[in-house]
Design an enzyme around this catalytic site. Structure first.
Site, mmCIF file in Angstrom:
data_model
loop_
_atom_site.group_PDB
_atom_site.id
_atom_site.type_symbol
_atom_site.label_atom_id
_atom_site.label_comp_id
_atom_site.label_asym_id
_atom_site.label_seq_id
_atom_site.Cartn_x
_atom_site.Cartn_y
_atom_site.Cartn_z
ATOM 1 N N LYS A 22 23.604 -40.944 36.806
ATOM 2 C CA LYS A 22 22.390 -40.329 36.093
ATOM 3 C C LYS A 22 21.303 -40.542 36.975
ATOM 4 C CE LYS A 22 20.330 -43.445 33.877
ATOM 5 N NZ LYS A 22 19.407 -44.360 32.986
ATOM 6 N N ASN A 23 21.305 -41.633 37.735
ATOM 7 C CA ASN A 23 20.197 -42.229 38.604
ATOM 8 C C ASN A 23 19.870 -41.139 39.811
ATOM 9 O OD1 ASN A 23 19.431 -43.920 36.923
ATOM 10 N ND2 ASN A 23 20.209 -45.464 38.180
ATOM 11 N N ARG A 92 11.605 -43.163 30.898
ATOM 12 C CA ARG A 92 11.020 -43.525 32.050
ATOM 13 C C ARG A 92 11.074 -42.397 33.054
ATOM 14 N NH1 ARG A 92 7.666 -47.034 34.098
ATOM 15 N NH2 ARG A 92 7.574 -47.286 36.516
ATOM 16 N N CYS A 116 13.549 -48.677 29.277
ATOM 17 C CA CYS A 116 14.153 -50.095 28.998
ATOM 18 C C CYS A 116 12.793 -51.125 29.195
ATOM 19 C CB CYS A 116 15.101 -50.385 29.783
ATOM 20 S SG CYS A 116 16.690 -49.394 28.977
ATOM 21 N N ARG A 121 7.064 -52.391 35.233
ATOM 22 C CA ARG A 121 7.528 -51.270 36.299
ATOM 23 C C ARG A 121 6.448 -50.388 36.328
ATOM 24 N NH1 ARG A 121 13.452 -49.133 34.814
ATOM 25 N NH2 ARG A 121 12.476 -49.127 32.644
ATOM 26 N N ASP A 305 20.960 -53.785 38.425
ATOM 27 C CA ASP A 305 21.884 -53.036 37.302
ATOM 28 C C ASP A 305 23.061 -53.465 36.841
ATOM 29 O OD1 ASP A 305 19.416 -51.303 36.481
ATOM 30 O OD2 ASP A 305 20.465 -49.736 37.507
ATOM 31 N N VAL A 327 14.266 -58.884 40.750
ATOM 32 C CA VAL A 327 13.722 -57.713 40.933
ATOM 33 C C VAL A 327 12.812 -57.397 39.524
ATOM 34 C CG1 VAL A 327 14.065 -55.213 40.674
ATOM 35 C CG2 VAL A 327 15.501 -56.646 41.924
ATOM 36 N N ARG A 397 22.339 -44.228 26.939
ATOM 37 C CA ARG A 397 21.455 -43.829 28.061
ATOM 38 C C ARG A 397 22.241 -43.687 29.501
ATOM 39 N NH1 ARG A 397 17.435 -47.063 29.286
ATOM 40 N NH2 ARG A 397 16.567 -45.328 30.452
#
Length: 426
Positions: A22-23, A92, A116, A121, A305, A327, A397
């Site tokens: 996805k990313n 986002r 999220c 961020r 993650d 993070v 998601r």
């Protein structure tokens, strides 16, 4: 309202193919607005975030055709440079469109993105970088308006190695006049994948995946056919699932090089991991061992993650483990839900101390974000009894057809609505 019902205590076995990342897919889809002709993107997962991105592209005037896991995108006649606010708020990653639209048209208007709620961020690094490239930016009434007759190459130093800012600025710099150098760039594999895609279209991006990226501006990009890399976070989640259920699974379409620190930590917990080509076998016999210390950090360090799935694993380890989240400050929201299931976890600011228990117990729990939801699924798989995970839309998601994915490995997991849960007495 849907939720997941999970009957725990079943050992996961079998094989599973990991879907595309996805990313990686999201910025690649955004970059497609810069190309002339029809781009063909393969192995795109069917996820809520992807659907939002394709809806945005259509709203902007692009033609988007979905054929299974393949998307065909033609943005040659793109009409609008303003991303609708209601879509920005849903995801986002919609911010990825700023760089490519500005680079192509000299103007883009967006609202501040959603996503999220895992901590602060800010998009300041995106905006500062675009300003360094020559854009003028006006923020007013929740909107961001960026303009530049022609972007010009510049030297940009990121205060932190932000993945989103690195990707956005790479895309913006592709059409900038001259040379752009991004220092302290993020190094994630998804950034390298975006650069490979851009270069295939005719861009000149060097060093992506390292902390210094150099972009020589070009005048035009042509559409190409491209396959997205495997999802390393889904891979890691399924590896932990094998370990927490004392299972034996083989994952196909994986990349060992993207998961070095994750593999090391799972081996420390007692998992047996063997790799052959793009196939990875994960086997766990007996209760997991505690992990002395996990500290999340930027790639190639331990990924934030996968912090919450690993916390589920350590909740049932045979000793005490320590996890530090460096993070995102809001990424311990799943702790209270794991405690509902019997986990013994103490949190001191950004550090969690876990005293492993012999067994978790099924309960009604709530996913606060995407990765927390994944952790609660893993807890339900390992628990005694039935677990109900609410707010499943967060999980959708990032994990394609999550109940089918785990069900393929022998998990007893169903998607139900609240009326069905009420009948079950929960």
């Amino acid at each position: 309202m849907e939720c997941l019902a999970i009957e725990g205590g079943h050992r996961l076995t079998g094989t599973l193919r990991i879907h595309g990342a996805k990313n990686a897919a999201l910025p690649i889809l955004a970059a497609s607005v810069m190309a002339h002709g029809e781009s063909t993107i393969q192995d795109v997962p069917d996820l809520q975030d992807i659907r939002v991105m394709t809806t945005i592209l259509r709203q902007l005037g692009a033609k988007v055709k979905a054929e299974g896991a393949t998307l065909r995108i033609d943005a040659t006649l793109l009409q609008s440079t303003e991303v609708p606010e209601y879509l920005m708020r849903q995801m986002r990653s919609s911010i990825f469109l700023m760089g490519p639209i500005l680079a192509r048209f000299g103007h883009v208007r967006v609202s501040k993105p959603g996503g999220c709620t895992i901590g602060s961020r800010p998009i300041d690094l995106h905006l500062k970088g675009l300003q360094a490239l020559g854009a003028t930016i006006e923020e007013k009434h929740g909107y961001i308006d960026c303009r530049a007759a022609r972007l010009r190459g510049a030297k940009i130093h990121l205060d932190i190695p932000s993945v989103g800012a690195t990707e956005n600025l790479i895309m913006a710099a592709v059409f900038a006049e001259g040379t752009t150098v991004i220092e302290n760039a993020a190094r994630e594999p998804e950034i390298a994948d975006l650069a490979h895609y851009l270069n295939a279209m005719g861009a000149n991006v060097q060093g992506a995946g390292e902390d210094r990226v150099i972009i020589e501006g070009v005048d035009r990009l042509e559409a190409v056919e491209y396959r997205v890399i495997p999802d390393r976070i889904v891979t890691g989640t399924m590896m932990v699932a094998a370990a927490v259920t004392q299972g034996d699974i083989t994952l196909h379409n994986t990349n060992e090089a993207h998961l070095g620190v994750v593999i090391n930590k799972l081996r420390e917990a007692g998992a047996e991991i063997t790799v052959q080509g793009d196939a990875m076998r994960v086997k766990m016999e007996g209760r997991p061992k505690p992990i002395d210390s996990i500290k999340t950090t930027y790639y190639p360090g331990f990924p934030t993650d996968l912090q919450s799935p690993f916390m589920t694993l350590m909740s049932v380890a045979s000793g005490t483990s320590l996890v530090t989240e460096s993070v995102f400050e809001g990424r311990f929201q799943h702790v209270s839900e794991l405690r509902r299931m019997g986990a013994k976890i103490k949190v001191d600011l950004r550090t969690a101390i876990m005293e492993g228990v012999a067994e978790l117990t099924g309960a009604v729990v709530e996913a606060s974000d995407l990765r927390a939801g994944a952790a609660l699924i893993l807890a339900g798989l390992a628990a005694n009894g039935t677990t109900y995970v609410e707010n499943v839309h967060h999980i959708d998601r990032g994990y394609e057809k999550v109940e089918e994915m785990f069900g393929q490995l022998g998990a007893k997991i169903w998607r139900i609505d609240r009326d069905q849960r009420a009948v079950a007495g929960k």
